[in-house]
Design an enzyme around this catalytic site. Structure first.
Site, mmCIF file in Angstrom:
data_model
loop_
_atom_site.group_PDB
_atom_site.id
_atom_site.type_symbol
_atom_site.label_atom_id
_atom_site.label_comp_id
_atom_site.label_asym_id
_atom_site.label_seq_id
_atom_site.Cartn_x
_atom_site.Cartn_y
_atom_site.Cartn_z
ATOM 1 N N GLY A 125 0.809 -1.224 0.000
ATOM 2 C CA GLY A 125 0.000 0.000 0.000
ATOM 3 C C GLY A 125 0.833 1.259 0.000
ATOM 4 O O GLY A 125 0.497 2.234 0.679
ATOM 5 N N ASN A 127 1.574 3.360 -2.566
ATOM 6 C CA ASN A 127 1.387 4.332 -3.647
ATOM 7 C C ASN A 127 0.589 5.556 -3.216
ATOM 8 O O ASN A 127 0.303 6.441 -4.017
ATOM 9 C CB ASN A 127 0.716 3.680 -4.868
ATOM 10 C CG ASN A 127 -0.672 3.141 -4.551
ATOM 11 O OD1 ASN A 127 -1.114 3.181 -3.402
ATOM 12 N ND2 ASN A 127 -1.346 2.613 -5.554
ATOM 13 N N CYS A 128 0.239 5.628 -1.933
ATOM 14 C CA CYS A 128 -0.482 6.796 -1.432
ATOM 15 C C CYS A 128 -0.380 6.840 0.092
ATOM 16 O O CYS A 128 0.042 5.871 0.739
ATOM 17 C CB CYS A 128 -1.960 6.762 -1.855
ATOM 18 S SG CYS A 128 -2.881 5.343 -1.218
ATOM 19 N N ILE A 130 0.292 7.244 4.030
ATOM 20 C CA ILE A 130 1.423 7.011 4.920
ATOM 21 C C ILE A 130 2.434 6.065 4.276
ATOM 22 O O ILE A 130 3.647 6.230 4.437
ATOM 23 C CB ILE A 130 0.935 6.442 6.265
ATOM 24 C CG1 ILE A 130 0.010 7.450 6.961
ATOM 25 C CG2 ILE A 130 2.107 6.099 7.172
ATOM 26 C CD1 ILE A 130 -0.708 6.899 8.174
ATOM 27 N N SER A 253 -3.281 0.164 14.631
ATOM 28 C CA SER A 253 -3.992 1.396 14.996
ATOM 29 C C SER A 253 -4.423 1.310 16.449
ATOM 30 O O SER A 253 -4.634 0.216 16.989
ATOM 31 C CB SER A 253 -5.222 1.584 14.101
ATOM 32 O OG SER A 253 -6.054 2.614 14.592
ATOM 33 N N TYR A 284 -12.939 -3.110 11.225
ATOM 34 C CA TYR A 284 -11.617 -2.474 11.196
ATOM 35 C C TYR A 284 -10.916 -2.624 12.542
ATOM 36 O O TYR A 284 -9.731 -2.973 12.606
ATOM 37 C CB TYR A 284 -11.769 -0.999 10.834
ATOM 38 C CG TYR A 284 -10.467 -0.258 10.717
ATOM 39 C CD1 TYR A 284 -9.650 -0.418 9.604
ATOM 40 C CD2 TYR A 284 -10.054 0.621 11.716
ATOM 41 C CE1 TYR A 284 -8.451 0.273 9.484
ATOM 42 C CE2 TYR A 284 -8.856 1.320 11.615
ATOM 43 C CZ TYR A 284 -8.062 1.140 10.489
ATOM 44 O OH TYR A 284 -6.868 1.827 10.392
#
Length: 405
Positions: A125, A127-128, A130, A253, A284
């Site tokens: 992940g 490519n954008c 953080i 998180s 999540y």
């Protein structure tokens, strides 16, 4: 009492087939020639050592063409691959990690003065958000980056932008992977193993948030599979590319504190819930709890290999594309943006966990704001972590069997 190897007058004497070596930073590590494995702790005493200072008088270091380090004493006409400072190595009195950074620190400030030339980081992940900020920061200090992303066009665009900014002075590679597909993960791992001999920083950054109940092609609830299960598969499959210098970084998180997984009796239904029991926020939270449980269990399993595994919280409600799937979350993140971390600040803890020398030999720790933080009580439950590991293995096995692998 069981001992390793034959009895010896000195507990500090190495067993047969073991050899002491020194890392560039002065940490002593131990190589087992029989098993081809390495670890930071002494195989008898289970303690760590460190060498400090310059080479003894008359010695100099030479790096050969194949990368091996040779130590030479011209006066005595001695050549050796063994660092002469090992004779004066001192046991480390235990780890005291002093806080050097905080919530306002940036990834660039954490990396100040470091040279990551020759290091390889694989970041999912990236490519954008953080992940991209992490990749850019590490690349600016010489690290080679494997962009493990689904969107080819977007990833190639950011690679082009970074290359232009760095005037071509960087090594960036895109290898496509869709974390919502184990078949894609299989292909991805095969490509990585074909192209790379080692990985120094394996950063599990990709996530999914705020979507309606969705099943992947593997029949798994999408948030759980993208945040945990596919990462679990990738790490296990790339295990042979990791050594005692490597670190596995799991981006979790603080949401993990609000999860509702049971303390025991974990089932597939708890992890990949049905539509009637689904709430995106709780899905999540549970996936982020799985991240911490997994990091702790992986740290325990790989402790003898000397591989450090850390979980972390990057920051609260950082403005990324994570919230793009639902208008309410987009609005909420927009409203709180002035009070949250910048992307550079959000990437700081990931970069710190990957590169901080003072963390050498530590594992299974949770970080927030570039410092050790106690995770939730539930995430520290070893039995639950083992249940998650076993269930994850079972789910992967069922998927692989379905595809005939």
């Amino acid at each position: 009492m069981n001992t390793i190897g034959p009895e010896t007058d000195s507990e500090d004497e190495l067993p047969p087939s073991w050899e002491e070596r020194v890392s560039p930073e002065g940490h002593v590590y131990y190589l087992n020639h029989q098993t081809k494995s390495t670890q930071w702790t002494h195989p008898r005493t289970n303690k760590m050592k460190r060498v400090t200072g310059d080479l003894p008088f008359g010695w100099e270091k030479k790096v050969e063409d194949d990368g091996k380090i040779l130590f030479i004493n011209k006066e005595k006409n001695i050549q050796s691959f063994t660092d002469p400072r090992l004779a004066f190595a001192q046991e480390e009195a235990g780890h005291t990690v002093r806080q050097k950074f905080d919530s306002s620190s940036t990834a660039i400030s954490v990396l100040h003065g470091k040279d990551l030339t020759g290091k390889v980081a694989l970041i999912t992940g990236s490519n954008c958000g953080i992940g991209l900020e992490t990749a850019k920061s590490l690349a600016f200090y010489g690290c080679e980056i494997i962009f493990a992303c689904r969107n080819r066009e977007a990833t190639l665009k950011v690679i082009s932008d970074i290359t232009e900014e760095r005037k071509g002075n960087c090594k960036l590679k895109f290898i496509q992977v869709d974390l919502a597909s184990i078949r894609s993960c299989v292909k991805f791992c095969e490509e990585v193993k074909q192209q790379y001999q080692h990985i120094d920083y394996l950063i599990l950054n990709a996530g999914l948030f705020g979507i309606p109940h969705t099943l992947t092609e593997d029949g798994i609830e999408a948030i759980f599979q993208v945040c945990h299960l596919s990462h679990f598969f990738i790490v296990n499959n790339l295990s042979n590319l990791l050594n005692h210098f490597s670190r596995v970084i799991v981006v979790s998180s603080e949401s993990h504190r609000f999860a509702n997984l049971p303390k025991k009796g974990l089932t597939r239904e708890h992890l990949s819930v049905s539509n009637c029991k689904y709430w995106a926020m709780m899905a999540y939270n549970n996936a982020k709890l799985c991240n911490v449980l997994y990091a702790c269990e992986l740290g325990r399993k790989w402790q003898s290999r000397g591989i450090s595994v850390f979980a972390l919280h990057p920051g609260n409600m950082v403005s990324t594309k994570l919230q793009r799937n639902y208008w309410f979350y987009r609005l909420l993140f927009f409203l709180v943006r002035p009070f949250t971390k910048s992307l550079q600040q959000a990437a700081a803890t990931t970069v710190y966990c990957a590169t901080a020398q003072e963390l050498t030999g530590l594992t299974g720790i949770y970080f927030n704001n570039c410092y050790i933080c106690e995770p939730s009580k539930l995430s520290q439950d070893e039995n639950l972590a083992k249940e998650l590991w076993n269930l994850s293995e079972k789910m992967i096995g069922e998927i692989m069997e379905k595809y005939g692998n």
